[in-house]
Design a protein around this motif. Structure first.
Motif, PDB file in Angstrom:
ATOM      1  N   MET A   1      59.479 114.286  -5.952  1.00  0.00           N
ATOM      2  CA  MET A   1      58.625 114.785  -4.875  1.00  0.00           C
ATOM      3  C   MET A   1      57.182 114.380  -5.112  1.00  0.00           C
ATOM      4  N   ASP A   2      56.493 114.019  -4.055  1.00  0.00           N
ATOM      5  CA  ASP A   2      55.107 113.590  -4.166  1.00  0.00           C
ATOM      6  C   ASP A   2      54.183 114.785  -3.923  1.00  0.00           C
ATOM      7  N   PHE A   3      53.797 115.434  -5.030  1.00  0.00           N
ATOM      8  CA  PHE A   3      52.955 116.629  -4.896  1.00  0.00           C
ATOM      9  C   PHE A   3      51.583 116.303  -4.334  1.00  0.00           C
ATOM     10  N   LYS A   4      51.095 115.123  -4.654  1.00  0.00           N
ATOM     11  CA  LYS A   4      49.786 114.735  -4.135  1.00  0.00           C
ATOM     12  C   LYS A   4      49.821 114.723  -2.603  1.00  0.00           C
ATOM     13  N   ALA A   5      50.905 114.177  -2.067  1.00  0.00           N
ATOM     14  CA  ALA A   5      51.019 114.122  -0.607  1.00  0.00           C
ATOM     15  C   ALA A   5      51.116 115.533  -0.033  1.00  0.00           C
ATOM     16  N   HIS A   6      51.855 116.369  -0.748  1.00  0.00           N
ATOM     17  CA  HIS A   6      52.000 117.753  -0.309  1.00  0.00           C
ATOM     18  C   HIS A   6      50.639 118.449  -0.250  1.00  0.00           C
ATOM     19  N   ILE A   7      49.853 118.244  -1.296  1.00  0.00           N
ATOM     20  CA  ILE A   7      48.522 118.879  -1.343  1.00  0.00           C
ATOM     21  C   ILE A   7      47.607 118.283  -0.278  1.00  0.00           C
ATOM     22  N   ALA A   8      47.628 116.941  -0.200  1.00  0.00           N
ATOM     23  CA  ALA A   8      46.729 116.265   0.746  1.00  0.00           C
ATOM     24  C   ALA A   8      46.995 116.722   2.177  1.00  0.00           C
ATOM     25  N   ALA A   9      48.250 117.056   2.478  1.00  0.00           N
ATOM     26  CA  ALA A   9      48.588 117.479   3.834  1.00  0.00           C
ATOM     27  C   ALA A   9      48.026 118.868   4.145  1.00  0.00           C
ATOM     28  N   ARG A  10      47.699 119.625   3.098  1.00  0.00           N
ATOM     29  CA  ARG A  10      47.249 121.005   3.319  1.00  0.00           C
ATOM     30  C   ARG A  10      45.758 121.226   3.127  1.00  0.00           C
ATOM     31  N   VAL A  11      45.127 120.291   2.421  1.00  0.00           N
ATOM     32  CA  VAL A  11      43.690 120.457   2.185  1.00  0.00           C
ATOM     33  C   VAL A  11      42.919 120.121   3.460  1.00  0.00           C
ATOM     34  N   LYS A  12      41.955 120.985   3.785  1.00  0.00           N
ATOM     35  CA  LYS A  12      41.094 120.692   4.940  1.00  0.00           C
ATOM     36  C   LYS A  12      39.676 120.513   4.427  1.00  0.00           C
ATOM     37  N   VAL A  13      39.134 119.328   4.654  1.00  0.00           N
ATOM     38  CA  VAL A  13      37.743 119.141   4.253  1.00  0.00           C
ATOM     39  C   VAL A  13      37.091 118.109   5.157  1.00  0.00           C
ATOM     40  N   GLY A  14      36.034 118.558   5.841  1.00  0.00           N
ATOM     41  CA  GLY A  14      35.247 117.683   6.721  1.00  0.00           C
ATOM     42  C   GLY A  14      36.127 116.834   7.620  1.00  0.00           C
ATOM     43  N   GLU A  15      35.739 115.570   7.705  1.00  0.00           N
ATOM     44  CA  GLU A  15      36.444 114.651   8.594  1.00  0.00           C
ATOM     45  C   GLU A  15      37.489 113.829   7.857  1.00  0.00           C
ATOM     46  N   LEU A  16      37.688 114.127   6.582  1.00  0.00           N
ATOM     47  CA  LEU A  16      38.550 113.255   5.773  1.00  0.00           C
ATOM     48  C   LEU A  16      39.998 113.254   6.268  1.00  0.00           C
ATOM     49  N   THR A  17      40.600 112.048   6.245  1.00  0.00           N
ATOM     50  CA  THR A  17      42.003 111.954   6.639  1.00  0.00           C
ATOM     51  C   THR A  17      42.877 112.312   5.441  1.00  0.00           C
ATOM     52  N   GLN A  18      44.139 112.501   5.744  1.00  0.00           N
ATOM     53  CA  GLN A  18      45.102 112.835   4.696  1.00  0.00           C
ATOM     54  C   GLN A  18      45.169 111.729   3.632  1.00  0.00           C
ATOM     55  N   GLU A  19      45.126 110.485   4.083  1.00  0.00           N
ATOM     56  CA  GLU A  19      45.187 109.355   3.141  1.00  0.00           C
ATOM     57  C   GLU A  19      43.978 109.344   2.222  1.00  0.00           C
ATOM     58  N   GLU A  20      42.833 109.636   2.798  1.00  0.00           N
ATOM     59  CA  GLU A  20      41.614 109.635   1.973  1.00  0.00           C
ATOM     60  C   GLU A  20      41.670 110.735   0.924  1.00  0.00           C
ATOM     61  N   ILE A  21      42.145 111.877   1.332  1.00  0.00           N
ATOM     62  CA  ILE A  21      42.257 112.980   0.371  1.00  0.00           C
ATOM     63  C   ILE A  21      43.277 112.603  -0.709  1.00  0.00           C
ATOM     64  N   TYR A  22      44.370 112.023  -0.258  1.00  0.00           N
ATOM     65  CA  TYR A  22      45.427 111.619  -1.198  1.00  0.00           C
ATOM     66  C   TYR A  22      44.841 110.726  -2.288  1.00  0.00           C
ATOM     67  N   ALA A  23      44.029 109.767  -1.846  1.00  0.00           N
ATOM     68  CA  ALA A  23      43.479 108.796  -2.794  1.00  0.00           C
ATOM     69  C   ALA A  23      42.503 109.436  -3.778  1.00  0.00           C
ATOM     70  N   MET A  24      41.938 110.561  -3.381  1.00  0.00           N
ATOM     71  CA  MET A  24      40.938 111.204  -4.257  1.00  0.00           C
ATOM     72  C   MET A  24      41.573 112.121  -5.305  1.00  0.00           C
ATOM     73  N   ILE A  25      42.800 112.529  -5.065  1.00  0.00           N
ATOM     74  CA  ILE A  25      43.422 113.493  -5.983  1.00  0.00           C
ATOM     75  C   ILE A  25      43.728 112.818  -7.318  1.00  0.00           C
ATOM     76  N   ALA A  26      43.342 113.501  -8.390  1.00  0.00           N
ATOM     77  CA  ALA A  26      43.493 112.912  -9.718  1.00  0.00           C
ATOM     78  C   ALA A  26      44.221 113.881 -10.636  1.00  0.00           C
ATOM     79  N   LEU A  27      44.477 113.414 -11.864  1.00  0.00           N
ATOM     80  CA  LEU A  27      45.065 114.300 -12.857  1.00  0.00           C
ATOM     81  C   LEU A  27      43.938 114.872 -13.708  1.00  0.00           C
ATOM     82  N   PRO A  28      43.876 116.182 -13.860  1.00  0.00           N
ATOM     83  CA  PRO A  28      42.816 116.765 -14.684  1.00  0.00           C
ATOM     84  C   PRO A  28      43.043 116.402 -16.154  1.00  0.00           C
ATOM     85  N   PRO A  29      41.949 116.318 -16.914  1.00  0.00           N
ATOM     86  CA  PRO A  29      42.085 115.900 -18.310  1.00  0.00           C
ATOM     87  C   PRO A  29      42.951 116.864 -19.127  1.00  0.00           C
TER      88      PRO A  29
END
Ligand code: ARG
Length: 561
Positions: A1-29
């Motif tokens: 399962m792609d958790f990043k996609a799952h999160i990106a679909a639910r995060v709401k921030v400004g005008e950002l698209t789902q793809e843009e949010i997806y690309a920003m999600i990282a793994l915390p150290p």
């Protein structure tokens, strides 16, 4: 399962698209904070707010979710924790459904990839220098197949050149049929070495060799028969090694295969105005591209290595219509590949961009280098045999009552050689050390194999395929689950970067996490039935995944060690 996609679909921030949010999600150290993180610094400018505030707003507005169990803002990051039980259940379900197919995909469906590897030279020793191309190429072949591509393994045999004239001359002067039949490649190489020694004293031998080579080209029956015999002996010898290493090819079209396919290339180059005469030779001038000229025909009209490679690339495109064509060849040949790729580009072949030189570094033994001419060669077969023998000694000491010891020693010894060559980034030069590759506690295949044997023995006692439910997931279990879940993505990255070492490292990392879990959490004596079954399921999933990883590298897994 792609958790990043799952999160990106639910995060709401400004005008950002789902793809843009997806690309920003990282793994915390560190995983204390969360399993995924969204840094908000880049957003501060456009949103005219402090990153910490943006993070807080995102966290507050994140909807209730059964997959993400916790969302929090910290220092300008939004951290997301995945529900551990959910992740564990998902991962185990997938592994048990796919088993020996776990990690595979169909992302390469309909795409043919030619892989030119090993590409040994007839009548020349198969030495330690050929190890990397052979095992890297083979791993890339298996990886492509596993990810749905149609790979074509090509052994571009070095079966053309003046050295065969030398060999015929040497054989006729000093060779004995029985010796060569028995000695194979080594006996042929001894003749080759002797030729060079004698030719130093008597240079006329070189003329004789040239004359014999000409005879091969003119299809003189005796010379061709001798050459074919040398080829047969070579293939028999290298075949033994390929079998040990689990290496296969779909095509053995070597350099001589292109003898009748170069004239059209020369004609086309001339037609397109790319050929130039220089000191009697026909060349393609590459000065404009900062390279020396690519020589197409020598002044005596003979073709060259590059000419054959150009003809081969065109032949492969016509025959296989490849999506990519990989050349797994040492970095010493960087210039050669750059040159002939450029020539094809200048010829207007738009597919020249799909030719890829997968360059790798040198392998040397701890005690120095070698030279084919002087006969100081480290035969790959000797290295493998020595590893097998050493593996046998170690196993005899560790587990004297083990059945099938010989076979297991072979699996362990051969694995050590392969893994030793694959563990580092391919471009690095490596020094091969027997002690290092056979260190049972090290970053080695025997460490991974030993881990598999441990998992096997747990499962033998505890049973396989039992029903399990996932309740609380401890840290050690969670780290293991996440690593297991990461296998498909690791394979994807390994293929994309042509780095089988990602798979090798993954196997070591997963083994380490499993061993930590094994020592920290009782499996068989867990007490609670549910916990015991869950841990057994984790053990089985680990064994499946490690086995798949090693298999992609051409390494087997003994049940016991
Ligand atoms: N036989 C060559 C060598 O030993 C390697 C050939 C690599 N493949 C190619 N298409 N040039 O150096």
């Amino acid at each position: 399962m792609d958790f990043k996609a799952h999160i990106a679909a639910r995060v709401k921030v400004g005008e950002l698209t789902q793809e843009e949010i997806y690309a920003m999600i990282a793994l915390p150290p560190n995983t204390e904070m969360g399993d995924f993180a969204l840094p908000c610094f880049r957003l501060a400018k456009t949103m005219r707010k402090a990153p910490a505030l943006i993070a807080q707003e995102i966290a507050d507005s994140y909807p209730e979710d059964e997959i993400v169990s916790k969302v929090s803002a910290l220092n300008g990051y939004v951290n997301f924790k995945i529900d551990r039980a959910f992740w564990a259940k998902q991962t185990l379900e997938r592994i048990f459904a796919e088993r020996e197919g776990y990690g595979s995909s169909d992302e390469g469906k309909g795409k043919t990839v030619c892989i030119d590897y090993s590409s040994v030279n007839i009548a020349k020793p198969f030495h330690i220098g050929h190890l990397s191309t052979t095992v890297l190429g083979s791993a890339l072949y298996k990886l492509h197949k596993f990810l749905g591509y149609t790979p074509v393994g090509i052994n571009h045999l070095g079966d053309y050149g003046t050295q065969f004239g030398k060999l015929i001359s040497a054989y006729k002067r000093w060779g004995k049929k029985e010796d060569i039949e028995q000695g194979g490649l080594r006996a042929l190489n001894a003749l080759y070495v002797r030729f060079h020694e004698e030719a130093e004293k008597d240079p006329s031998l070189n003329d004789e060799a040239r004359a014999f080579f000409k005879k091969i080209e003119d299809k003189d029956e005796e010379s061709v028969a001798l050459f074919n015999w040398f080829k047969e002996l070579t293939l028999k010898d290298v075949g033994r090694i390929y079998e040990l290493l689990d290496v296969h090819f779909d095509s053995w079209a070597g350099e001589s295969f292109y003898n009748d396919k170069m004239q059209p290339v020369v004609d086309e180059l001339r037609e397109k105005g790319l050929l130039k005469e220089s000191e009697g030779a026909q060349i393609v001038d590459l000065e404009e591209y900062g390279m020396p000229p690519c020589i197409i025909l020598r002044s005596d009209g003979a073709s060259l290595y590059a000419t054959r490679d150009i003809a081969a690339a065109i032949y492969r495109k016509n025959t296989y219509d490849f999506y990519k064509c990989l050349y797994v060849v040492a970095y010493q040949q960087n210039l050669h590949f750059k040159q002939f790729f450029k020539v094809l580009e200048l010829m207007g072949k738009d597919w020249a961009k799909d030719l890829i030189h997968v360059a790798y570094g040198m392998v040397s033994l701890e005690d120095g280098s070698m030279s084919t001419r002087k006969g100081k060669v480290v035969y790959l077969e000797d290295v493998i045999q020595k590893c097998v023998q050493k593996a046998g000694d170690i196993i005899a000491e560790k587990n004297p009552s083990l059945e099938n010891r010989e076979q297991i020693a072979r699996t362990v010894g051969v694995g050590a050689v392969i893994f030793g060559a694959l563990y580092n980034n391919k471009i690095k030069d490596i020094t091969f050390s027997y002690d290092k590759v056979l260190n049972f506690e090290g970053e080695t295949s025997c460490y991974v194999q030993y881990t598999c044997a441990r998992a096997n023995s747990v499962l033998e006692k505890g049973g396989r395929g039992g029903k399990y439910t996932v309740c609380e997931v401890l840290d050690q279990e969670y780290e293991l689950v996440k690593k297991l879940a990461d296998f498909p993505a690791t394979l994807h990255d390994a293929l994309e970067k042509y780095e089988p070492c990602f798979v090798a490292r993954y196997a070591v990392d997963l083994s380490q996490l499993f061993n930590k879990f094994y020592f920290d959490c009782s499996i068989l004596n867990a007490g609670d039935e549910n916990i015991r079954n869950f841990r057994l399921a984790l053990t089985e999933a680990t064994l499946i995944t490690l086995t798949n990883a090693l298999k992609l590298l051409g390494i087997g897994v003994p049940e016991k060690m």
